[in-house]
Design a protein around this motif. Structure first.
Motif, PDB file in Angstrom:
ATOM      1  N   TRP A 173      -2.350  16.706  -0.280  1.00 37.46           N
ATOM      2  CA  TRP A 173      -1.764  15.260  -0.781  1.00 37.46           C
ATOM      3  C   TRP A 173      -1.493  14.383   0.310  1.00 37.46           C
ATOM      4  CZ3 TRP A 173      -2.891  13.883  -5.624  1.00 37.46           C
ATOM      5  CH2 TRP A 173      -2.890  14.768  -6.528  1.00 37.46           C
ATOM      6  N   ARG A 174      -1.695  13.408   0.682  1.00 31.46           N
ATOM      7  CA  ARG A 174      -1.521  12.439   1.483  1.00 31.46           C
ATOM      8  C   ARG A 174      -0.524  11.158   0.920  1.00 31.46           C
ATOM      9  NH1 ARG A 174      -6.877  12.330   5.113  1.00 31.46           N
ATOM     10  NH2 ARG A 174      -6.903  14.602   5.800  1.00 31.46           N
ATOM     11  N   VAL A 175       0.650  10.951   1.318  1.00 27.41           N
ATOM     12  CA  VAL A 175       1.570  10.170   0.925  1.00 27.41           C
ATOM     13  C   VAL A 175       2.376   9.231   1.985  1.00 27.41           C
ATOM     14  CG1 VAL A 175       3.703   9.731  -0.514  1.00 27.41           C
ATOM     15  CG2 VAL A 175       2.348  11.543  -1.229  1.00 27.41           C
ATOM     16  N   VAL A 176       1.966   7.851   1.833  1.00 26.01           N
ATOM     17  CA  VAL A 176       2.722   6.857   2.835  1.00 26.01           C
ATOM     18  C   VAL A 176       3.843   6.332   2.223  1.00 26.01           C
ATOM     19  CG1 VAL A 176       2.216   4.679   3.805  1.00 26.01           C
ATOM     20  CG2 VAL A 176       0.670   6.531   4.141  1.00 26.01           C
ATOM     21  N   THR A 177       5.029   6.148   2.754  1.00 22.68           N
ATOM     22  CA  THR A 177       6.018   5.148   2.442  1.00 22.68           C
ATOM     23  C   THR A 177       6.167   4.092   3.506  1.00 22.68           C
ATOM     24  OG1 THR A 177       7.148   7.313   1.529  1.00 22.68           O
ATOM     25  CG2 THR A 177       8.498   5.404   1.572  1.00 22.68           C
ATOM     26  N   LEU A 178       6.299   3.124   2.895  1.00 28.20           N
ATOM     27  CA  LEU A 178       6.650   1.835   3.668  1.00 28.20           C
ATOM     28  C   LEU A 178       7.780   0.937   2.940  1.00 28.20           C
ATOM     29  CD1 LEU A 178       4.745  -0.970   2.984  1.00 28.20           C
ATOM     30  CD2 LEU A 178       3.198   0.996   3.236  1.00 28.20           C
ATOM     31  N   HIS A 179       8.302   0.031   3.377  1.00 29.91           N
ATOM     32  CA  HIS A 179       9.601  -0.809   2.790  1.00 29.91           C
ATOM     33  C   HIS A 179       8.806  -1.933   1.915  1.00 29.91           C
ATOM     34  CE1 HIS A 179      13.146  -2.527   1.790  1.00 29.91           C
ATOM     35  NE2 HIS A 179      12.870  -3.648   2.344  1.00 29.91           N
ATOM     36  N   GLN A 180       7.740  -2.809   2.471  1.00 27.30           N
ATOM     37  CA  GLN A 180       7.509  -4.021   1.822  1.00 27.30           C
ATOM     38  C   GLN A 180       6.493  -3.764   0.683  1.00 27.30           C
ATOM     39  OE1 GLN A 180       7.462  -3.442   5.150  1.00 27.30           O
ATOM     40  NE2 GLN A 180       7.405  -5.516   6.187  1.00 27.30           N
TER      41      GLN A 180
ATOM     42  N   GLY B 152       9.376  -0.275  -1.649  1.00 23.09           N
ATOM     43  CA  GLY B 152      10.601  -0.940  -2.258  1.00 23.09           C
ATOM     44  C   GLY B 152      10.403  -2.344  -2.044  1.00 23.09           C
ATOM     45  N   HIS B 153      11.659  -2.962  -1.444  1.00 18.32           N
ATOM     46  CA  HIS B 153      11.728  -4.427  -1.037  1.00 18.32           C
ATOM     47  C   HIS B 153      12.082  -5.408  -2.198  1.00 18.32           C
ATOM     48  CE1 HIS B 153      11.842  -7.505   1.817  1.00 18.32           C
ATOM     49  NE2 HIS B 153      10.635  -8.046   1.320  1.00 18.32           N
ATOM     50  N   ASP B 154      11.388  -4.936  -3.476  1.00 15.63           N
ATOM     51  CA  ASP B 154      11.219  -5.834  -4.368  1.00 15.63           C
ATOM     52  C   ASP B 154      12.320  -5.721  -5.594  1.00 15.63           C
ATOM     53  OD1 ASP B 154      10.306  -8.532  -4.964  1.00 15.63           O
ATOM     54  OD2 ASP B 154       8.213  -7.794  -5.294  1.00 15.63           O
ATOM     55  N   HIS B 155      13.174  -4.741  -5.407  1.00 15.04           N
ATOM     56  CA  HIS B 155      14.085  -4.356  -6.339  1.00 15.04           C
ATOM     57  C   HIS B 155      13.737  -4.568  -7.852  1.00 15.04           C
ATOM     58  CE1 HIS B 155      17.532  -4.816  -3.244  1.00 15.04           C
ATOM     59  NE2 HIS B 155      16.402  -5.283  -2.620  1.00 15.04           N
ATOM     60  N   ALA B 156      12.535  -4.230  -8.414  1.00 11.86           N
ATOM     61  CA  ALA B 156      12.274  -4.295  -9.521  1.00 11.86           C
ATOM     62  C   ALA B 156      10.921  -3.007  -9.460  1.00 11.86           C
ATOM     63  CB  ALA B 156      11.437  -5.471  -9.878  1.00 11.86           C
ATOM     64  N   TYR B 157      10.796  -2.340 -10.698  1.00 15.61           N
ATOM     65  CA  TYR B 157      10.018  -1.233 -10.438  1.00 15.61           C
ATOM     66  C   TYR B 157       8.506  -1.772 -11.199  1.00 15.61           C
ATOM     67  CZ  TYR B 157       7.362   2.767 -12.758  1.00 15.61           C
ATOM     68  OH  TYR B 157       6.298   3.445 -13.084  1.00 15.61           O
ATOM     69  N   SER B 158       7.633  -1.167 -10.473  1.00 16.99           N
ATOM     70  CA  SER B 158       6.110  -1.393 -10.967  1.00 16.99           C
ATOM     71  C   SER B 158       5.296  -0.420 -10.297  1.00 16.99           C
ATOM     72  CB  SER B 158       5.491  -2.731 -10.443  1.00 16.99           C
ATOM     73  OG  SER B 158       5.369  -2.682  -8.780  1.00 16.99           O
ATOM     74  N   ARG B 159       4.128  -0.168 -11.201  1.00 13.33           N
ATOM     75  CA  ARG B 159       3.074   0.948 -10.798  1.00 13.33           C
ATOM     76  C   ARG B 159       1.785   0.131 -11.032  1.00 13.33           C
ATOM     77  NH1 ARG B 159       0.383   3.959 -14.444  1.00 13.33           N
ATOM     78  NH2 ARG B 159       1.780   3.680 -16.025  1.00 13.33           N
ATOM     79  N   THR B 160       1.023   0.469 -10.141  1.00 17.82           N
ATOM     80  CA  THR B 160      -0.512   0.055 -10.339  1.00 17.82           C
ATOM     81  C   THR B 160      -1.398   0.762 -10.908  1.00 17.82           C
ATOM     82  OG1 THR B 160      -0.974   0.722  -8.272  1.00 17.82           O
ATOM     83  CG2 THR B 160      -0.219  -1.241  -7.689  1.00 17.82           C
TER      84      THR B 160
END
Length: 857
Positions: A489-496, A532-540
């Motif tokens: 597995w390859r997981v990237v984390t970034l803020h925006q 993160g950044h948007d203070h609301a949950y979403s999943r694509t």
């Protein structure tokens, strides 16, 4: 902060939030941001007693900048530590440590035993490079941190220690069956509180956590002096260094202990007390899976902290917690004013937000049964940037870091932090966190660059996208993957939130970052991107191939966004922003705005997958955006949900996700903090699973027209809702595909797909050629046909008395000439011809020729 939390919840708990201000001006504006009030959250959850306790505790700890942080190490066998100490007391600390060791040894007397494998028994010290540091402006990793590593079980090493040392430390190593006054052990029991256990790991862990087996120190200072003595005995002459030390060993008795001397970096100065601080960093190495460790670190006054537990987990299958934007202090309404009111409001906000942050972490750990290996934070650990601090002070956010690090659970739970925009302009981020495999690539010049770590079968790549140089992030990912090529597995984390669904998500600044990074993610086979950044949950949905199609500026967007989200006079908090700009507006600015919003929905990037909770072997990437984990601030969802969004949620309640990882599954569950209810269905990515192409659905292939060449029509192959790709998922072999008749296409699975499937299609004759129709004697007419290629079976001559061929008489012949008979004299006939071929005892016809009219004689 204590973690005594309730095990049952009130039914039907409602979300608890406050509006962004007590007084709202009476003019049109966007709806205020929501936030969660800690007292209301605690009351709704039945933990008000914890909130009252925390309020009192906060007054005692809020000025303590020396909280430790744990960060995952380079891999599961390492653990990174960072903590502050006061710079100007280092010499005093050395003297106090030496004095404490001497006093404790003197007091111990003959009550010590030399028979056990205790960590207090002297051993041969092995100095190695183990610590890490990050420079203030570059977050560089250095080879530093002199570590002394001890194998306390080695009898040869024990034998090298002089008698005095053995006597001074033996009180913690009572021989089996011997009664000792210190612990009042009954005859026949092993009363050595710090002795080595011969049981298996589970039994050892249980012993380490049993009160009867813990040391019975009269005061905290006794325990600190005991640890200081242990450190001094292990280090020997190397104990002279003034830098703080950290000791870590197996179980509460710290078996096989290792001592590390911290690498120090000048940090910040408290201008109110004129106390300078240094950042201390240590990397503990050689940790084993499924083992309980205890560690203690030295403070500036030479004392040691109470040992804290850290339990390693299995790496075969594991869980981690994903959170977004703790942003401790963001609930403060007074931003950046150098007044007593501001600092009090900041303290109150940090107290509020850190309680909620602690609550979320404890709920998440309870949800995992205490088995989470670490936390991934998508950035914005704290609120106050240096730029917006009173006097642009670097120290203003220190109280927020104190709140962020205050939960007790963080003493045993590492957090992999991501740099957010609120973290990015102050080097104290680098002083508080000790990140592994740090790179200069992606550095914004203040808080360092990208870093990575592995855990089990997963490569985690943490990007500092406050530096938007995508080429550097690409280079970093390529280097990280090259160093760890076998991770599943390859997981990237970034803020925006480059694929989010709240107020920030459509900003050109964000979408431009999306379109520069996504091609690099896809080229490097990234599976999941956490933001993160948007203070609301979403999943694509699973996405692949998103690309920029419209140019639009931030200035154009901001003007239209203000108009679109205007909530009117005295607006109240809400969960979804208004949409004031009508879809049928003719104003050029509105039309450009709506065209831009439509373009960044990336409809064409949505990968065909089976509808449901599991996707199998996706080609694209899943993007998740986390809601606020502390409730310090919430943003509204955009009114026009993007096409790429599979699910989203906002009810102004803190949330967290638990992610379970195995060799072939990546499973996500997301919960609200207040009542533990799920806000989205369970979603699983399954990969590395071979599938039989025989189970695939193949779209019907339309008839092909003979051309004289081999025909290879494209096939649409779908399996489990996913459209497979030719050349990547399968190849096709064609046979009998030149002449008219029945051709075959054999689909051969490749890569993740096995087996074969054969489908057929028809090749029909090309359009027939009718050369002439000539009337003859006595009601006859001769038809001449151009010869068709492709081995046709014959020709069908159609004759009708009307040009629309409503009523047709058909004559079939294998020859290219044919005489029509019995035609009525003087009557006009219409003639056309079709070539045909026989397939499975049925005639398959090509297109009809032109029509020729003839009058019978």
């Amino acid at each position: 902060m204590n973690n005594l939390w309730r095990k049952s919840f009130m039914a039907g708990i409602l979300s608890v939030s406050l509006t962004a201000g007590a007084v709202t001006p009476a003019f049109a504006s966007a709806a205020p941001d929501g936030k969660t009030d800690a007292a209301s959250l605690a009351g709704g959850m039945g933990i008000s007693r914890n909130w009252e306790s925390w309020k009192a505790e906060w007054e005692a700890v809020k000025n303590d900048w020396t909280q430790v942080s744990l960060t995952p190490g380079s891999d599961f066998s390492q653990l990174n530590f960072a903590w502050y100490s006061k710079k100007d007391n280092s010499d005093t600390a050395e003297k106090k440590e030496e004095q404490a060791a001497q006093e404790f040894s003197a007091q111990s007397g003959d009550a010590f035993s030399d028979s056990s494998e205790s960590v207090f028994a002297g051993t041969e010290a092995d100095t190695s490079a183990a610590g890490e540091t990050v420079e203030a402006t570059q977050a560089e990793e250095t080879e530093a941190n002199v570590a002394t590593e001890v194998n306390t079980a080695a009898e040869t090493a024990i034998a090298e220690v002089d008698t005095a040392t053995e006597e001074s430390t033996a009180a913690f190593n009572a021989e089996e069956g011997e009664n000792t006054a210190a612990f009042n052990a009954e005859e026949g029991e092993n009363a050595a509180a710090f002795s080595a256990s011969e049981n298996d790991e589970e039994e050892f862990a249980a012993e380490a956590n049993a009160d009867k087996d813990l040391p019975d120190f009269d005061t905290e200072s006794d325990e600190s002096r005991a640890i200081a003595a242990m450190v001094a005995n292990i280090l020997g002459a190397q104990a002279d260094t003034t830098a703080p030390k950290l000791i870590i060993g197996e179980g509460r008795n710290m078996k096989n202990a290792k001592v590390y001397v911290a690498e120090q970096t000048d940090a910040t100065t408290n201008t109110k007390t004129n106390e300078a601080y240094v950042s201390n960093k240590v990397t503990a190495t050689g940790l084993s899976a499924n083992t309980v460790y205890y560690y203690s670190y030295e403070k500036e006054d030479g004392t040691y902290t109470e040992p804290a537990e850290y339990a390693t987990k299995s790496t075969n299958s594991y869980s981690f917690i994903f959170v977004g934007d703790p942003q401790i202090g963001s609930s403060n309404e007074l931003k950046g004013s150098d007044t007593a009111e501001f600092y009090q409001a900041q303290s109150d906000a940090v107290r509020n937000d850190s309680f909620n942050w602690n609550t979320t972490l404890n709920e998440a750990m309870d949800k995992t049964g205490g088995n989470a290996s670490f936390v991934v934070s998508a950035g914005d650990q704290i609120q106050t940037t240096k730029k917006k601090s009173p006097g642009k002070s670097e120290m203003t956010s220190e109280i927020e870091y104190t709140g962020y690090l205050s939960p007790d659970v963080l003493k045993s739970l590492p957090v992999a932090t991501t740099v957010g925009n609120h973290d990015a302009d102050n080097a104290n981020y680098t002083y508080h966190f000790n990140t592994p495999n740090s790179s200069d690539l992606g550095s914004n010049g203040v808080v360092g660059g990208d870093y990575y770590f592995t855990y089990g079968n997963t490569l985690f790549m943490m990007l500092n996208t406050q530096d938007t140089n995508a080429a550097e992030h690409k280079q970093f990912m390529e280097q990280a993957i090259a160093a760890n090529p076998n991770c599943t597995w390859r997981v990237v984390t970034l803020h925006q939130d480059i694929y989010g669904s709240a107020e920030h998500s459509n900003e050109p600044e964000i979408t431009n970052l999306r379109y520069t990074l996504v091609p690099y993610f896809e080229a490097n086979d990234v599976d999941v991107v956490l933001t993160g950044h948007d203070h609301a949950y979403s999943r694509t949905h699973i996405l692949e191939g998103g690309h920029k199609t419209v140019e639009y500026t931030d200035d154009e967007f901001d003007a239209e966004l203000d108009k679109d989200m205007d909530a009117g006079e005295n607006p109240a908090t809400r969960y979804e922003a208004p949409a004031n700009i009508s879809a049928d507006s003719k104003e050029p600015a509105d039309v450009a705005y709506l065209n831009y919003l439509n373009a960044v929905m990336d409809k064409d990037a949505i990968e065909d997958t089976e509808k449901g909770e599991t996707v199998v072997n996706p080609d694209g990437i899943l993007y998740m955006t986390a809601n606020s984990s502390s409730g310090s601030k919430y943003y509204d969802l955009v009114p026009r949900m993007q096409s790429y969004i599979a699910n989203r949620w906002q009810e102004d309640v803190p949330t967290y996700s638990v992610i379970d990882v195995t060799d072939n599954t990546f499973t996500i569950n997301t919960y609200r903090t207040d009542n533990d209810q799920k806000i989205d269905e369970t979603f699983t990515i399954k990969k590395g699973v071979t599938e039989d192409i025989k189970s695939a659905s193949v779209g019907k292939v339309k008839n092909q027209v003979y051309t004289g060449k081999q025909l290879q029509p494209a096939l649409k192959v779908t399996l489990n809702g996913k459209t497979l790709k030719a050349g990547k998922d399968y190849t096709v072999t064609y046979t009998d595909n030149k002449n008219t008749g029945l051709a075959k296409a054999t689909i051969n699975g490749i890569g993740k797909y096995t087996g074969t499937q054969t489908v057929t299609f028809k090749i029909v004759p090309k359009k027939a050629v009718l050369k002439t129709v000539k009337a003859g004697k006595s009601g006859t007419a001769t038809v001449t046909i151009g010869k068709a290629g492709g081995k046709v079976s014959g020709y069908a001559i159609q004759v009708s008395t009307d040009s629309s061929f409503k009523k047709v008489t058909t004559y079939r012949t294998a020859k290219t000439t044919y005489t029509l008979k019995n035609l009525s004299k003087g009557k006009t006939y219409y003639v056309r011809v079709k070539a045909f071929t026989k397939v499975s005892d049925k005639n398959v016809y090509g297109a009809a020729s032109k029509t020729i009219k003839v009058k019978a004689k």
